[in-house]
Design a protein around this motif. Structure first.
Motif, PDB file in Angstrom:
ATOM      1  N   THR A 143      36.389  34.834  36.871  1.00 27.37           N
ATOM      2  CA  THR A 143      37.632  34.413  37.503  1.00 27.37           C
ATOM      3  C   THR A 143      38.090  35.516  38.455  1.00 27.37           C
ATOM      4  O   THR A 143      37.766  36.687  38.278  1.00 27.37           O
ATOM      5  N   ASN A 144      38.839  35.124  39.461  1.00 27.26           N
ATOM      6  CA  ASN A 144      39.404  36.049  40.437  1.00 27.26           C
ATOM      7  C   ASN A 144      40.895  36.160  40.140  1.00 27.26           C
ATOM      8  O   ASN A 144      41.610  35.161  40.214  1.00 27.26           O
ATOM      9  N   PRO A 145      41.400  37.348  39.805  1.00 27.61           N
ATOM     10  CA  PRO A 145      42.802  37.452  39.383  1.00 27.61           C
ATOM     11  C   PRO A 145      43.812  36.977  40.418  1.00 27.61           C
ATOM     12  O   PRO A 145      44.923  36.586  40.064  1.00 27.61           O
ATOM     13  N   ASN A 146      43.437  36.997  41.695  1.00 21.36           N
ATOM     14  CA  ASN A 146      44.356  36.560  42.742  1.00 21.36           C
ATOM     15  C   ASN A 146      44.139  35.120  43.178  1.00 21.36           C
ATOM     16  O   ASN A 146      44.891  34.610  44.009  1.00 21.36           O
ATOM     17  N   GLU A 147      43.119  34.463  42.640  1.00 18.73           N
ATOM     18  CA  GLU A 147      42.764  33.152  43.156  1.00 18.73           C
ATOM     19  C   GLU A 147      42.718  32.044  42.094  1.00 18.73           C
ATOM     20  O   GLU A 147      43.108  30.919  42.356  1.00 18.73           O
ATOM     21  N   ASP A 148      42.203  32.358  40.909  1.00 19.49           N
ATOM     22  CA  ASP A 148      41.993  31.294  39.928  1.00 19.49           C
ATOM     23  C   ASP A 148      42.058  31.867  38.522  1.00 19.49           C
ATOM     24  O   ASP A 148      42.496  32.989  38.308  1.00 19.49           O
ATOM     25  N   GLY A 149      41.629  31.079  37.562  1.00 18.58           N
ATOM     26  CA  GLY A 149      41.655  31.525  36.173  1.00 18.58           C
ATOM     27  C   GLY A 149      43.008  31.295  35.529  1.00 18.58           C
ATOM     28  O   GLY A 149      43.870  30.593  36.064  1.00 18.58           O
ATOM     29  N   PRO A 150      43.224  31.877  34.350  1.00 20.07           N
ATOM     30  CA  PRO A 150      44.494  31.681  33.635  1.00 20.07           C
ATOM     31  C   PRO A 150      45.652  32.347  34.363  1.00 20.07           C
ATOM     32  O   PRO A 150      45.459  33.286  35.135  1.00 20.07           O
ATOM     33  N   PHE A 151      46.876  31.845  34.116  1.00 23.77           N
ATOM     34  CA  PHE A 151      48.021  32.592  34.634  1.00 23.77           C
ATOM     35  C   PHE A 151      48.155  33.891  33.850  1.00 23.77           C
ATOM     36  O   PHE A 151      47.734  33.996  32.700  1.00 23.77           O
ATOM     37  N   GLN A 152      48.738  34.897  34.492  1.00 24.06           N
ATOM     38  CA  GLN A 152      48.714  36.264  33.984  1.00 24.06           C
ATOM     39  C   GLN A 152      50.131  36.802  33.878  1.00 24.06           C
ATOM     40  O   GLN A 152      51.090  36.029  33.915  1.00 24.06           O
ATOM     41  N   LEU A 153      50.280  38.100  33.761  1.00 23.60           N
ATOM     42  CA  LEU A 153      51.620  38.671  33.663  1.00 23.60           C
ATOM     43  C   LEU A 153      52.463  38.331  34.884  1.00 23.60           C
ATOM     44  O   LEU A 153      53.607  37.900  34.764  1.00 23.60           O
ATOM     45  N   GLU A 154      51.894  38.545  36.086  1.00 22.85           N
ATOM     46  CA  GLU A 154      52.660  38.347  37.314  1.00 22.85           C
ATOM     47  C   GLU A 154      51.959  37.397  38.289  1.00 22.85           C
ATOM     48  O   GLU A 154      52.421  37.228  39.414  1.00 22.85           O
ATOM     49  N   ARG A 155      50.846  36.807  37.894  1.00 18.84           N
ATOM     50  CA  ARG A 155      50.051  36.006  38.826  1.00 18.84           C
ATOM     51  C   ARG A 155      49.886  34.588  38.299  1.00 18.84           C
ATOM     52  O   ARG A 155      49.718  34.372  37.100  1.00 18.84           O
ATOM     53  N   ALA A 156      49.911  33.639  39.225  1.00 17.05           N
ATOM     54  CA  ALA A 156      49.974  32.228  38.845  1.00 17.05           C
ATOM     55  C   ALA A 156      48.648  31.667  38.372  1.00 17.05           C
ATOM     56  O   ALA A 156      48.621  30.667  37.668  1.00 17.05           O
ATOM     57  N   GLY A 157      47.515  32.288  38.762  1.00 17.27           N
ATOM     58  CA  GLY A 157      46.221  31.745  38.388  1.00 17.27           C
ATOM     59  C   GLY A 157      45.957  30.414  39.076  1.00 17.27           C
ATOM     60  O   GLY A 157      46.510  30.109  40.137  1.00 17.27           O
ATOM     61  N   SER A 158      45.093  29.584  38.489  1.00 15.01           N
ATOM     62  CA  SER A 158      44.800  28.274  39.053  1.00 15.01           C
ATOM     63  C   SER A 158      46.041  27.387  39.024  1.00 15.01           C
ATOM     64  O   SER A 158      46.781  27.383  38.041  1.00 15.01           O
ATOM     65  N   LEU A 159      46.253  26.636  40.097  1.00 10.04           N
ATOM     66  CA  LEU A 159      47.415  25.755  40.199  1.00 10.04           C
ATOM     67  C   LEU A 159      46.962  24.332  40.533  1.00 10.04           C
ATOM     68  O   LEU A 159      45.891  24.144  41.125  1.00 10.04           O
ATOM     69  N   PRO A 160      47.761  23.328  40.187  1.00  8.25           N
ATOM     70  CA  PRO A 160      47.458  21.950  40.614  1.00  8.25           C
ATOM     71  C   PRO A 160      47.489  21.892  42.144  1.00  8.25           C
ATOM     72  O   PRO A 160      48.558  22.035  42.749  1.00  8.25           O
TER      73      PRO A 160
END
Length: 369
Positions: A210-227
Motif C-alpha cells: 500500500t502507498n500511505p499517501n494513495e491507498d490502503g487503510p486510513f491512518q492517523l492523519e491520512r484518509a487511505g483508499s476512498l470511495p
C-alpha cells in the motif's frame, strides 16, 4: 567523547525538525552513542517554506550537534542520510553524488518532501570533509512486480512509495533471529506509524505494498483508499484548491478527522468513552487486517510470518485489534514497536564500507522530465 573512536553521522530531516545521531563504527556493526531531534524554528519555516531554501540552516544544525558532542569531522568515517522520495530505485545503499543532488535540486524526483534535503546536506559536508555520504532504502524503493503497477485507468498507474527503510530493517532483524538471511524471507510486513505501509516481501523483495499517501487503510492523519465516485463529487461540490484538498486527505484525514487528535494514546482513551469513536478505531484495525490478508494473497499464501512495526505497535490493544482479523491465517507474528530508521541508515553505510553488500549504482536519468 573518546577522540580515538570513529563514528557514522546520521542525518534524517523532517518538515519541522532534523533527527541527528552518532553511531560508533565497529568491526561487527554499529552502536548508537547519541541521538537528538533538533527543531526547525517557525521563523525559518515561514521565511523559507521550501525545504531546499533551508540548506544553510540545516548545515548549521549538524555542525552545532557535532560541537556539543565533542566530535570533530576527522572522527567521522562517513555520513548516512535519509534518502527521501528520490526516484524509483532497487533497494540497497547508494553513494550521495553530485548527480543525486542535481536530480533533487532540479526536481527530478518521485515527489517533493522535506527529507530530500538530507542527501544535499550530506553531500555538502562530505565534500568539505573528504568522507563518503550514503543513503539507504529510500521511500521510492521500487521492486514491484508488473501486476502491482496496473490500476483501473492506464493513465494513472500504481507506483511504489512505502516505508522501505524500516520495513527492510525489521525484516532483517527477524531473519537474523531465525537464522536466515533477509533474501530468504517471505513475509507480510505492516509498518504502522504516522503513516501506514503494508507490504508483501518475497525472498527479500517488497513486490507490492500500500502507498500511505494513495491507498490502503486510513491512518492517523491520512484518509487511505476512498470511495472514488463520491470523492470526485466531493471535489466538485466543495471546490477546494489543490493544496487544501491534499491537506484534507493527508494531514487532516484518517483518525484525526474523527477524533480531533493524532495522539494514539488519546485516541485509545476517547474510544473507551464513545461507542461511535470505538467503531472508527475498530474500522481502522479491520482495514489494516484486510490489507494484511490481501498481501498474503499476493504471496499466494506463502508468508511465513506477519511482521508488525511502527509507533502504534507500542500499544497491545492495537496489536490485539489487528490480530482479530488476521489470526485465522495461522501465521506467527513478530512485533517490532517503533522505528529503526536511524540504525538502519548507519548499518546500510557500514555494510557497504565493510563490503558486506555491494554499493548500488545511482544512474542519472530523465525521470521527472
Amino acid at each position: 567523547m573518546n577522540h580515538l573512536e570513529k563514528y557514522v553521522l546520521v542525518i534524517n530531516p523532517g518538515s519541522t525538525s532534523t533527527k541527528l545521531a552518532l553511531f560508533l563504527f565497529q568491526e561487527s556493526g554499529v552502536a548508537e552513542k547519541v541521538e537528538k531531534t533538533v527543531e526547525v524554528p517557525l521563523q525559518i519555516i515561514e521565511e523559507k517554506p521550501h525545504y531546499l531554501d533551508q540548506i544553510s540552516f540545516r548545515l548549521s544544525q549538524v555542525r552545532s550537534f557535532l560541537k556539543e558532542n565533542g566530535v570533530s569531522e576527522n572522527q567521522l568515517v562517513c555520513i548516512a542520510s535519509r534518502g527521501g522520495p528520490i526516484k524509483p530505485l532497487p533497494a540497497g545503499t547508494y553513494k550521495v553524488t553530485k548527480h543525486v543532488c542535481d536530480d533533487i535540486m532540479s526536481g527530478r524526483v518521485l515527489t517533493t518532501h522535506s527529507s530530500l534535503i538530507g542527501p544535499v546536506v550530506a553531500y555538502n559536508l562530505s565534500q568539505e570533509w573528504g568522507i563518503p555520504a550514503y543513503f539507504t532504502d529510500p521511500v521510492s524503493v521500487d521492486e514491484f512486480i508488473p501486476e502491482a503497477k496496473v490500476s483501473g485507468l492506464p493513465e494513472i498507474p500504481r507506483y511504489s512509495a512505502l516505508h522501505a527503510l524500516n520495513m527492510r530493517a525489521v525484516a532483517r532483524k527477524y531473519a537474523d533471529s531465525v537464522g536466515k538471511t533477509m533474501d530468504d524471507l517471505t513475509a507480510v510486513i505492516a509498518h504502522l506509524g504516522g503513516g501506514f505501509s503494508i507490504g508483501a516481501m518475497e525472498k527479500g523483495r517488497l513486490i507490492d505494498s500500500t502507498n500511505p499517501n494513495e491507498d490502503g487503510p486510513f491512518q492517523l492523519e491520512r484518509a487511505g483508499s476512498l470511495p472514488i465516485s463520491d470523492f470526485v463529487d466531493y471535489i466538485y461540490d466543495n471546490w477546494p484548491d489543490l493544496k487544501a484538498l491534499n491537506r484534507r486527505i493527508s494531514g487532516k484525514g484518517g483518525l484525526v478527522a474523527y477524533f480531533g487528535t493524532n495522539s494514539f494514546k488519546d485516541i485509545l482513551s476517547l474510544s473507551k468513552e464513545d461507542k461511535n469513536k470505538a467503531l472508527v478505531l475498530q474500522a481502522m484495525y479491520y482495514q489494516v487486517g484486510k490489507y494484511i490478508v490481501a498481501m498474503n494473497a499476493v504471496l499466494k499464501g506463502s508468508a511465513e510470518v506477519i511482521i508488525l512495526t511502527g509507533g502504534i505497535m507500542h500499544n497491545p490493544e492495537a496489536i490485539d485489534g489487528i490480530k482479530r482479523y488476521t489470526s485465522w491465517m495461522k501465521k506467527p507474528y513478530a512485533v517490532y514497536p517503533g522505528g529503526y530508521e536511524m540504525e538502519a541508515l548507519a548499518l546500510g553505510a557500514w555494510r557497504v564500507m565493510k563490503n558486506v553488500e555491494p554499493l548500488k549504482d545511482y544512474e542519472v536519468s530523465d525521470y521527472g522530465n
